[in-house]
Design an enzyme around this catalytic site. Structure first.
Site, mmCIF file in Angstrom:
data_model
loop_
_atom_site.group_PDB
_atom_site.id
_atom_site.type_symbol
_atom_site.label_atom_id
_atom_site.label_comp_id
_atom_site.label_asym_id
_atom_site.label_seq_id
_atom_site.Cartn_x
_atom_site.Cartn_y
_atom_site.Cartn_z
ATOM 1 N N HIS A 173 0.873 -1.171 0.000
ATOM 2 C CA HIS A 173 0.000 0.000 0.000
ATOM 3 C C HIS A 173 0.917 1.230 0.000
ATOM 4 O O HIS A 173 2.031 1.176 0.536
ATOM 5 C CB HIS A 173 -0.841 -0.047 1.288
ATOM 6 C CG HIS A 173 -1.913 0.985 1.409
ATOM 7 N ND1 HIS A 173 -1.643 2.277 1.789
ATOM 8 C CD2 HIS A 173 -3.248 0.913 1.233
ATOM 9 C CE1 HIS A 173 -2.785 2.955 1.845
ATOM 10 N NE2 HIS A 173 -3.774 2.153 1.507
ATOM 11 N N ASP A 198 3.194 -4.246 7.982
ATOM 12 C CA ASP A 198 1.949 -3.499 7.786
ATOM 13 C C ASP A 198 0.806 -4.502 7.937
ATOM 14 O O ASP A 198 0.544 -5.312 7.048
ATOM 15 C CB ASP A 198 1.966 -2.867 6.392
ATOM 16 C CG ASP A 198 0.637 -2.209 6.039
ATOM 17 O OD1 ASP A 198 -0.338 -2.357 6.803
ATOM 18 O OD2 ASP A 198 0.569 -1.550 4.981
ATOM 19 N N GLN A 247 -4.489 -4.983 6.913
ATOM 20 C CA GLN A 247 -5.514 -5.926 6.452
ATOM 21 C C GLN A 247 -5.615 -7.159 7.345
ATOM 22 O O GLN A 247 -6.708 -7.622 7.663
ATOM 23 C CB GLN A 247 -5.225 -6.367 5.004
ATOM 24 C CG GLN A 247 -5.404 -5.249 3.997
ATOM 25 C CD GLN A 247 -6.808 -4.674 4.008
ATOM 26 O OE1 GLN A 247 -7.788 -5.352 4.322
ATOM 27 N NE2 GLN A 247 -6.925 -3.402 3.683
ATOM 28 N N LYS A 267 -10.383 -0.698 10.671
ATOM 29 C CA LYS A 267 -10.502 -1.928 9.877
ATOM 30 C C LYS A 267 -10.761 -3.143 10.765
ATOM 31 O O LYS A 267 -10.964 -4.244 10.266
ATOM 32 C CB LYS A 267 -9.234 -2.138 9.053
ATOM 33 C CG LYS A 267 -9.029 -1.079 7.974
ATOM 34 C CD LYS A 267 -7.930 -1.481 7.032
ATOM 35 C CE LYS A 267 -7.270 -0.299 6.361
ATOM 36 N NZ LYS A 267 -7.989 0.184 5.189
ATOM 37 N N CYS A 270 -4.758 2.609 -3.558
ATOM 38 C CA CYS A 270 -3.487 3.077 -2.984
ATOM 39 C C CYS A 270 -2.371 2.048 -3.181
ATOM 40 O O CYS A 270 -1.521 1.863 -2.290
ATOM 41 C CB CYS A 270 -3.618 3.422 -1.500
ATOM 42 S SG CYS A 270 -4.868 4.641 -1.173
HETATM 43 N N1 PMP Z 1 -1.750 -0.605 4.549
HETATM 44 C C1 PMP Z 1 -2.692 -1.370 3.979
HETATM 45 C C2 PMP Z 1 -2.307 -2.739 3.498
HETATM 46 C C3 PMP Z 1 -3.999 -0.909 3.875
HETATM 47 O O1 PMP Z 1 -4.937 -1.672 3.301
HETATM 48 C C4 PMP Z 1 -4.325 0.376 4.380
HETATM 49 C C5 PMP Z 1 -5.744 0.933 4.292
HETATM 50 N N2 PMP Z 1 -6.282 0.949 3.032
HETATM 51 C C6 PMP Z 1 -3.322 1.131 4.965
HETATM 52 C C7 PMP Z 1 -2.048 0.610 5.039
HETATM 53 C C8 PMP Z 1 -3.568 2.496 5.530
HETATM 54 O O2 PMP Z 1 -4.443 2.425 6.612
HETATM 55 P P1 PMP Z 1 -5.072 3.769 7.226
HETATM 56 O O3 PMP Z 1 -5.704 4.484 6.072
HETATM 57 O O4 PMP Z 1 -6.051 3.268 8.206
HETATM 58 O O5 PMP Z 1 -3.951 4.529 7.827
#
Ligand code: PMP
Length: 404
Positions: free
Chosen positions: A119, A196, A199, A222, A362
């Site tokens: 991401h 990270d 998910q 999440k 993203c």
């Molecule tokens: N890493 C991953 C793998 C994600 O799916 C996401 C959220 N789409 C994020 C980071 C960022 O999370 P947040 O927007 O809650 O900071």
């Protein structure tokens, strides 16, 4: 406790109130169960005060609730100690804090290994660090099946490697990373591993000690918790050695005109008033998750993913991004319908009550590896069921009629 997805769904007011709503965007954010809503309202109604400052009973109670929330995170992660848990505003903030703190002691030529599956939150902070510190980035590619190519670890992780920053699971393909292989490659050269977990954390309690990683980031929203709160867990010995990133109230020891000393971790990394009710709400979400039968839930989620993958594989105008099987994956499935733009598709599906995400999620470097700009993504959580897949499949048929 036995698992009944329909009974679970009834615990979510937003879903229970609308049987025609097919919420399949759980990778973006999960819904809130009543238990979490109740915890938020109770805290704000009866216990609201700033933390770590006041010495009257209301403020002491708020501080205790906030510190108890740290203990709930510890339990959820099976971390060794609650003071390894830093509250942030989310995964993005957690990774950025770590990148600044850990990055402060990197030198030009030190290397960081990331992957093409990341991401942007676990990609761009390392590009910025490369600019700040002159560190070099090495990017693990994807293998033919769309998973991170861990066979290339030995080549990417050199003696100059200081950190591997890697996702636990892709937010696009759902592929889970074999963290044992990553940790052993890092240990061989004395590097650290930041994961990270944005998910993975939605799909059951974790065990950072068994995983053997050094740092783990995830978001409350999440994991059936509130927005505006997240976690950076860092192994104590490493956390203690890291410098502060944000400065302000609550993170200092003594401040004088000449110099400032800093509080111990985790306070050192929590400048300013933290997200207090949000941390309490996150704790309620994680305690709620800890009470659930995860073996059954994982089997349920896997069955849903298998059913959708099989249905999509039978459509000759569908291209799935990444693995087509359910082994070592989360119930996240991204795909494209030939000749139809992802945003048009998600709009038509949305009009029919089927909530899917369209776009690059993203993860532009990952999409580029598949030779596409964007995709649509269905992501299941524990309250989804076959009716959601039926609605999605019917929606795809309707979209073909409307959009072609
Ligand atoms: N890493 C991953 C793998 C994600 O799916 C996401 C959220 N789409 C994020 C980071 C960022 O999370 P947040 O927007 O809650 O900071």
């Amino acid at each position: 406790m036995s698992f009944d997805p329909a009974a679970l769904r009834r615990q979510f007011p937003l879903l229970a109130g609308d049987p025609e709503l097919h919420y399949l965007d759980n990778a973006a954010t999960a819904q809130l169960p009543q238990a979490v809503l109740d915890a938020l309202v109770a805290h704000e109604t009866h216990a609201r005060a700033n933390v770590q400052r006041g010495s009257y009973p209301l403020a002491e109670g708020a501080t205790e609730a906030y510190e108890r929330a740290r203990e709930s995170v510890r339990r959820f992660l099976n971390a060794g100690r609650a003071d390894e848990v830093v509250f942030t505003s989310g995964t993005t903030a957690a990774i950025n804090v770590f990148a600044h703190a850990f990055g402060a002691r990197l030198a030009a030529g030190d290397e960081i290994v990331i992957t093409r599956a990341e991401h942007h939150s676990n990609f761009v902070p390392w590009q910025l660090l490369r600019e700040r510190r002159g560190a070099a980035l090495r990017v693990l590619p994807l293998a033919g099946d769309g998973r991170i190519d861990l066979a290339r670890l030995a080549e990417a992780v050199t003696a100059r490697c200081r950190l591997i920053a890697i996702t636990h699971a892709s937010n696009v393909t759902g592929a889970l990373t074999d963290l044992a292989a990553v940790v052993s490659a890092a240990r061989a050269v004395g590097a650290r591993v930041l994961v990270d977990g944005a998910q993975a954390a939605q799909h059951g309690p974790l065990d950072v000690q068994r995983l053997g990683v050094d740092a783990y980031a995830f978001s409350g929203h999440k994991c059936f918790g509130p927005n505006g709160v997240g976690v950076l867990w860092v192994r104590r010995e490493l956390l203690e050695s890291l410098p502060p990133v944000f400065a302000g109230g609550g993170m200092v020891g003594r401040v004088s005109l000449e110099e400032t000393t800093f509080a111990d971790a985790p306070a050192r990394f929590e400048a300013g008033t933290p997200p207090i009710a949000q941390a309490v709400g996150l704790a309620a979400a994680l305690e709620w998750m800890l009470s659930l039968p995860w073996a059954e839930i994982r089997a349920h989620e896997e069955r849903l993913a298998r059913r959708l993958l099989a249905a999509l594989a039978g459509m000759d105008d569908v291209a799935i991004l990444g693995p087509r099987e359910t082994r070592e994956r989360l119930p996240i499935v991204a795909f494209n319908l030939r000749g139809i733009h992802s945003h048009d598709l998600t709009q038509v599906l949305g009009d029919g009550g089927v909530c899917l995400r369209g776009g690059h999620h993203c993860a532009q470097p990952l999409h580029a590896a598949f030779g596409v700009e964007a995709s649509v993504r269905a992501s299941f959580a524990l309250y989804n069921d076959d009716a959601d897949i039926d609605a999605l499949i019917a929606g795809l048929a309707a979209a073909r009629r409307t959009l072609r």
